[in-house]
Design a protein around this motif. Structure first.
Motif, PDB file in Angstrom:
ATOM      1  N   THR A  99     -20.101  55.358 -17.161  1.00 55.53           N
ATOM      2  CA  THR A  99     -19.497  54.041 -17.039  1.00 55.53           C
ATOM      3  C   THR A  99     -18.503  53.810 -18.183  1.00 55.53           C
ATOM      4  O   THR A  99     -18.771  54.181 -19.332  1.00 55.53           O
ATOM      5  CB  THR A  99     -20.584  52.940 -16.975  1.00 55.53           C
ATOM      6  OG1 THR A  99     -19.941  51.683 -16.856  1.00 55.53           O
ATOM      7  CG2 THR A  99     -21.482  52.943 -18.193  1.00 55.53           C
ATOM      8  N   GLY A 100     -17.339  53.287 -17.852  1.00 53.01           N
ATOM      9  CA  GLY A 100     -16.302  53.060 -18.853  1.00 53.01           C
ATOM     10  C   GLY A 100     -15.443  54.273 -19.149  1.00 53.01           C
ATOM     11  O   GLY A 100     -14.539  54.211 -19.987  1.00 53.01           O
ATOM     12  N   LYS A 138     -12.515  55.865 -14.725  1.00 53.31           N
ATOM     13  CA  LYS A 138     -12.360  56.295 -13.328  1.00 53.31           C
ATOM     14  C   LYS A 138     -11.568  55.287 -12.490  1.00 53.31           C
ATOM     15  O   LYS A 138     -10.622  55.656 -11.785  1.00 53.31           O
ATOM     16  CB  LYS A 138     -13.752  56.537 -12.702  1.00 53.31           C
ATOM     17  CG  LYS A 138     -14.613  57.518 -13.493  1.00 53.31           C
ATOM     18  CD  LYS A 138     -15.975  57.727 -12.868  1.00 53.31           C
ATOM     19  CE  LYS A 138     -16.870  56.497 -12.841  1.00 53.31           C
ATOM     20  NZ  LYS A 138     -17.278  56.010 -14.186  1.00 53.31           N
ATOM     21  N   THR A 139     -11.967  54.017 -12.587  1.00 54.09           N
ATOM     22  CA  THR A 139     -11.279  52.978 -11.820  1.00 54.09           C
ATOM     23  C   THR A 139      -9.832  52.833 -12.309  1.00 54.09           C
ATOM     24  O   THR A 139      -8.907  52.689 -11.508  1.00 54.09           O
ATOM     25  CB  THR A 139     -12.040  51.641 -11.951  1.00 54.09           C
ATOM     26  OG1 THR A 139     -13.329  51.804 -11.352  1.00 54.09           O
ATOM     27  CG2 THR A 139     -11.307  50.495 -11.267  1.00 54.09           C
ATOM     28  N   SER A 140      -9.659  52.921 -13.619  1.00 53.84           N
ATOM     29  CA  SER A 140      -8.315  52.796 -14.192  1.00 53.84           C
ATOM     30  C   SER A 140      -7.416  53.919 -13.679  1.00 53.84           C
ATOM     31  O   SER A 140      -6.235  53.691 -13.368  1.00 53.84           O
ATOM     32  CB  SER A 140      -8.392  52.856 -15.720  1.00 53.84           C
ATOM     33  OG  SER A 140      -9.335  51.917 -16.203  1.00 53.84           O
ATOM     34  N   GLN A 142     -13.907  49.231  -6.007  1.00 56.82           N
ATOM     35  CA  GLN A 142     -15.307  49.339  -6.415  1.00 56.82           C
ATOM     36  C   GLN A 142     -16.097  48.114  -5.973  1.00 56.82           C
ATOM     37  O   GLN A 142     -17.250  48.232  -5.589  1.00 56.82           O
ATOM     38  CB  GLN A 142     -15.369  49.488  -7.939  1.00 56.82           C
ATOM     39  CG  GLN A 142     -16.726  49.864  -8.470  1.00 56.82           C
ATOM     40  CD  GLN A 142     -16.640  50.369  -9.897  1.00 56.82           C
ATOM     41  OE1 GLN A 142     -15.621  50.220 -10.590  1.00 56.82           O
ATOM     42  NE2 GLN A 142     -17.719  50.988 -10.357  1.00 56.82           N
TER      43      GLN A 142
END
Ligand code: DCP
Ligand code: MG
Length: 242
Positions: free
Chosen positions: A43-44, A47-49, A89
């Motif tokens: 987490t952090g 990935k989303t970025s 997400q």
């Protein structure tokens, strides 16, 4: 340029506006039509970025994100949305019918296309069982359907637009392992020529990817197939064992 959905990140770095520390550093990879590239990391990790740079929710600070060989910063938004569909997400459903939600990216889609997308997304049974079928009402934010149903409806919505590139941000996490496997098999059969980039936490979701990128603290620390990474990547082994 052929618009087949070829994705390339070339030495991409990125920091959020106003932040000093980079969230992504020197990211390079390619994803070809027909391939599945998976991204895994704690987490952090960023990935989303990373996904957000392709549809230009943000732009890279340096390096280039290319779609079919052209930097995305040189493409019209409409050219990107025609070719790229992202399932975020936290998938969002708005107040209105299921049909209305599914047609969001492609108002002219036929009912047959909607049912086809629902079938691939493993959501057809659940919609069929509802009294009003496609006309069933979704509450604002999709609060009257389960998390897994919301994910599947958002996957169906992406399928309706028939993109060249699919971005799935942890889109299978609320599904049980069997549904996850069925959905991805159907997806693969339906979108054999598409480029698929999957962010996943569960090893079963990503193990069959053509290439897995292990992201740690904004960097790709290891890459390879599941079997290769089991041999070579201590970070991957830790994720698998956790
Ligand atoms: N971040 C930020 N501003 C935002 C979004 C994120 O400053 N609007 C920061 C928080 C993290 C880093 O960027 O330190 C990476 O965030 P990501 O959402 O990209 O991380 P992941 O998607 O990998 O995390 P998760 O697995 O929790 O979804
Ligand atoms: Mg994320």
């Amino acid at each position: 340029v052929k618009k087949t959905g070829h994705v390339e990140f070339r030495n991409v770095s990125f920091a959020y506006p106003g932040a000093e520390a980079p969230v992504l550093s020197d990211i390079s990879f390619t994803a070809e039509p027909g391939q599945t590239v998976a991204i895994i990391g704690s987490t952090g990790a960023g990935k989303t970025s990373l996904l957000a740079l392709l549809p230009r929710l943000y732009d890279a600070a340096s390096g280039e994100v290319l779609l079919d060989g052209v930097p995305v910063t040189k493409l019209d938004r409409s050219e990107i949305t025609q070719r790229v569909a992202m399932v975020p997400q936290r998938p969002y459903l708005f107040s209105g019918s299921i049909e209305h939600n599914l047609r969001f990216g492609r108002p002219e889609a036929t009912d047959e296309q909607l049912w086809d997308a629902l079938t691939v997304a493993q959501a057809a049974d659940f919609v069929r069982e509802k009294k009003n079928g496609l006309g069933s009402r979704i509450a604002q934010g999709g609060t009257n359907v389960s998390g897994g149903q919301r994910q599947r409806l958002c996957i169906a919505r992406a399928l309706v637009t028939e993109p060249k590139v699919f971005l799935f941000d942890d889109s299978f996490s609320a599904l049980d392992v069997a549904t996850d496997a069925r959905l991805r098999r159907a997806l693969k059969a339906k979108t054999a020529d598409a480029t698929v980039i999957i962010v996943g936490q569960r090893v079963s979701t990503i193990a069959d990817a053509d290439q897995i990128l292990v992201l740690d603290n904004g960097r790709i620390v290891d890459r390879g197939t599941h079997e290769e990474l089991l041999e070579t990547s201590s970070t991957y082994q830790e994720i698998v064992e956790s």
